[in-house]
Design a protein around this motif. Structure first.
Motif, PDB file in Angstrom:
ATOM      1  N   THR B  13       0.839  -1.185   0.000  1.00  0.00           N
ATOM      2  CA  THR B  13       0.000   0.000   0.000  1.00  0.00           C
ATOM      3  C   THR B  13       0.881   1.245   0.000  1.00  0.00           C
ATOM      4  O   THR B  13       2.089   1.163   0.233  1.00  0.00           O
ATOM      5  CB  THR B  13      -0.950   0.017   1.202  1.00  0.00           C
ATOM      6  N   GLY B  16      -0.331   6.434   3.778  1.00  0.00           N
ATOM      7  CA  GLY B  16      -1.584   7.138   3.993  1.00  0.00           C
ATOM      8  C   GLY B  16      -2.805   6.532   3.337  1.00  0.00           C
ATOM      9  O   GLY B  16      -3.930   6.995   3.591  1.00  0.00           O
ATOM     10  N   LYS B  17      -2.641   5.502   2.526  1.00  0.00           N
ATOM     11  CA  LYS B  17      -3.778   4.893   1.844  1.00  0.00           C
ATOM     12  C   LYS B  17      -4.347   3.761   2.692  1.00  0.00           C
ATOM     13  O   LYS B  17      -3.639   2.800   2.991  1.00  0.00           O
ATOM     14  CB  LYS B  17      -3.358   4.363   0.477  1.00  0.00           C
ATOM     15  N   PRO B  18      -5.632   3.840   3.052  1.00  0.00           N
ATOM     16  CA  PRO B  18      -6.217   2.805   3.927  1.00  0.00           C
ATOM     17  C   PRO B  18      -6.062   1.406   3.341  1.00  0.00           C
ATOM     18  O   PRO B  18      -6.140   1.205   2.125  1.00  0.00           O
ATOM     19  CB  PRO B  18      -7.692   3.218   3.997  1.00  0.00           C
ATOM     20  N   ASN B  63      -4.789   4.348  14.830  1.00  0.00           N
ATOM     21  CA  ASN B  63      -4.729   4.085  13.395  1.00  0.00           C
ATOM     22  C   ASN B  63      -5.178   2.670  13.047  1.00  0.00           C
ATOM     23  O   ASN B  63      -5.525   2.377  11.916  1.00  0.00           O
ATOM     24  CB  ASN B  63      -3.273   4.312  12.954  1.00  0.00           C
ATOM     25  N   ARG B  79      -6.021   2.734   8.979  1.00  0.00           N
ATOM     26  CA  ARG B  79      -6.670   3.892   8.359  1.00  0.00           C
ATOM     27  C   ARG B  79      -5.703   4.745   7.558  1.00  0.00           C
ATOM     28  O   ARG B  79      -6.045   5.223   6.465  1.00  0.00           O
ATOM     29  CB  ARG B  79      -7.339   4.741   9.434  1.00  0.00           C
ATOM     30  N   SER B  80      -4.526   4.953   8.055  1.00  0.00           N
ATOM     31  CA  SER B  80      -3.550   5.787   7.359  1.00  0.00           C
ATOM     32  C   SER B  80      -2.162   5.192   7.605  1.00  0.00           C
ATOM     33  O   SER B  80      -1.447   5.630   8.516  1.00  0.00           O
ATOM     34  CB  SER B  80      -3.620   7.231   7.861  1.00  0.00           C
ATOM     35  N   GLY B  82       1.540   4.252   7.926  1.00  0.00           N
ATOM     36  CA  GLY B  82       2.816   4.935   7.867  1.00  0.00           C
ATOM     37  C   GLY B  82       3.921   3.932   7.583  1.00  0.00           C
ATOM     38  O   GLY B  82       3.706   2.724   7.614  1.00  0.00           O
ATOM     39  N   ASP B  85       4.445   1.106   9.940  1.00  0.00           N
ATOM     40  CA  ASP B  85       3.439   0.048  10.048  1.00  0.00           C
ATOM     41  C   ASP B  85       3.767  -1.156   9.174  1.00  0.00           C
ATOM     42  O   ASP B  85       3.045  -2.159   9.189  1.00  0.00           O
ATOM     43  CB  ASP B  85       2.061   0.593   9.677  1.00  0.00           C
TER      44      ASP B  85
END
Lengths: 115, 113
Positions: B13, B16-18, B63, B79-80, B82, B85
């Motif tokens: 991903t 910032g993209k869920p 998050n 959700r966003s 980083g 993550d």
């Protein structure tokens, strides 16, 4: 809070040699103890567990671990390792004071068996 | 065979993209767990469901969210995402919790670009 220490990040050993993977936990209050094994690209699998009774527990593939309350240890041993034992081994503890019985894992020990 | 299934096995991903990770089980266990495992580190519990009761770990960032629409399925929503993550996310199940064995799925490796 409970914590689990696995001092050895990697243990190289030759095939058919004995091995001991060390695990210490922080509190001697009532705990349940577990060893999980993780093969490459797979999830964790339970290897053996101590809940109560005999302090020596065994798995079906030759591993054993001994609960030592005074030393707060639960070391994993095998008298003769095989190439197929190469994997990551995680020690985990469940604190009986925690009603969720969640597992606290150590950082893991990579067992590398060489021919 | 009864098992714990995680999809996808690899997920990429953008920052910032869920993103949503999926876990399903055929064991009919009532407890489901989500762990985060970073490289060379121990699995870290994010949260768990006991039936429909959601239990969040105190240090799990906001998050991270989870949904369990039924016994068989559990989702992890980031959700966003980083860069921090990026990790392996492990789903596990157990019967009634307690001292019962936790059964783990193969994990989803999340990459954040």
């Amino acid at each position: 809070a409970q914590s689990v220490t696995q001092l050895d990040s990697q243990v190289p050993v030759f095939e058919e040699a004995p091995v001991e993977l060390r695990c210490n936990y922080s509190s001697s209050v009532s705990v349940y103890l577990f060893w999980y094994v993780q093969y490459p690209n797979q999830g964790l699998q339970l290897l053996l567990k101590y809940l109560s009774g005999s302090t020596l527990v065994e798995s079906i593939n030759g591993f054993e671990a001994e609960f030592n309350k005074s030393q707060t240890s639960f070391h994993l041993r095998k008298p003769s390792v095989h190439i197929s034992d190469t994997a990551e081994y995680f020690c985990a503890v469940s604190d009986l004071r925690d009603s969720s019985y969640k597992l606290i894992f150590g950082s893991g020990t990579r067992l590398l068996v060489r021919p | 065979d009864a098992m714990v299934i995680q999809n996808p096995r690899y997920q990429v991903t953008q920052f910032g993209k869920p993103v949503t990770l999926s876990c399903s089980q055929t064991l009919n266990h009532n407890v489901m767990y989500w762990y985060q495992q970073k490289s060379s580190q121990a699995p870290k519990l994010l949260f768990h469901y006991y039936d429909k009761d959601f239990n969040n770990e105190a240090d799990t960032p906001d998050n991270f969210q989870s949904r369990r629409p039924n016994t068989s399925f559990c989702f992890l929503d980031i959700r966003s995402p980083g860069l921090g993550d990026a990790a392996m996310y492990l789903c596990a199940t157990s019967r009634e919790g307690g001292v019962n064995e936790q059964f783990f799925g193969p994990g989803t490796r999340l990459t954040v670009l």
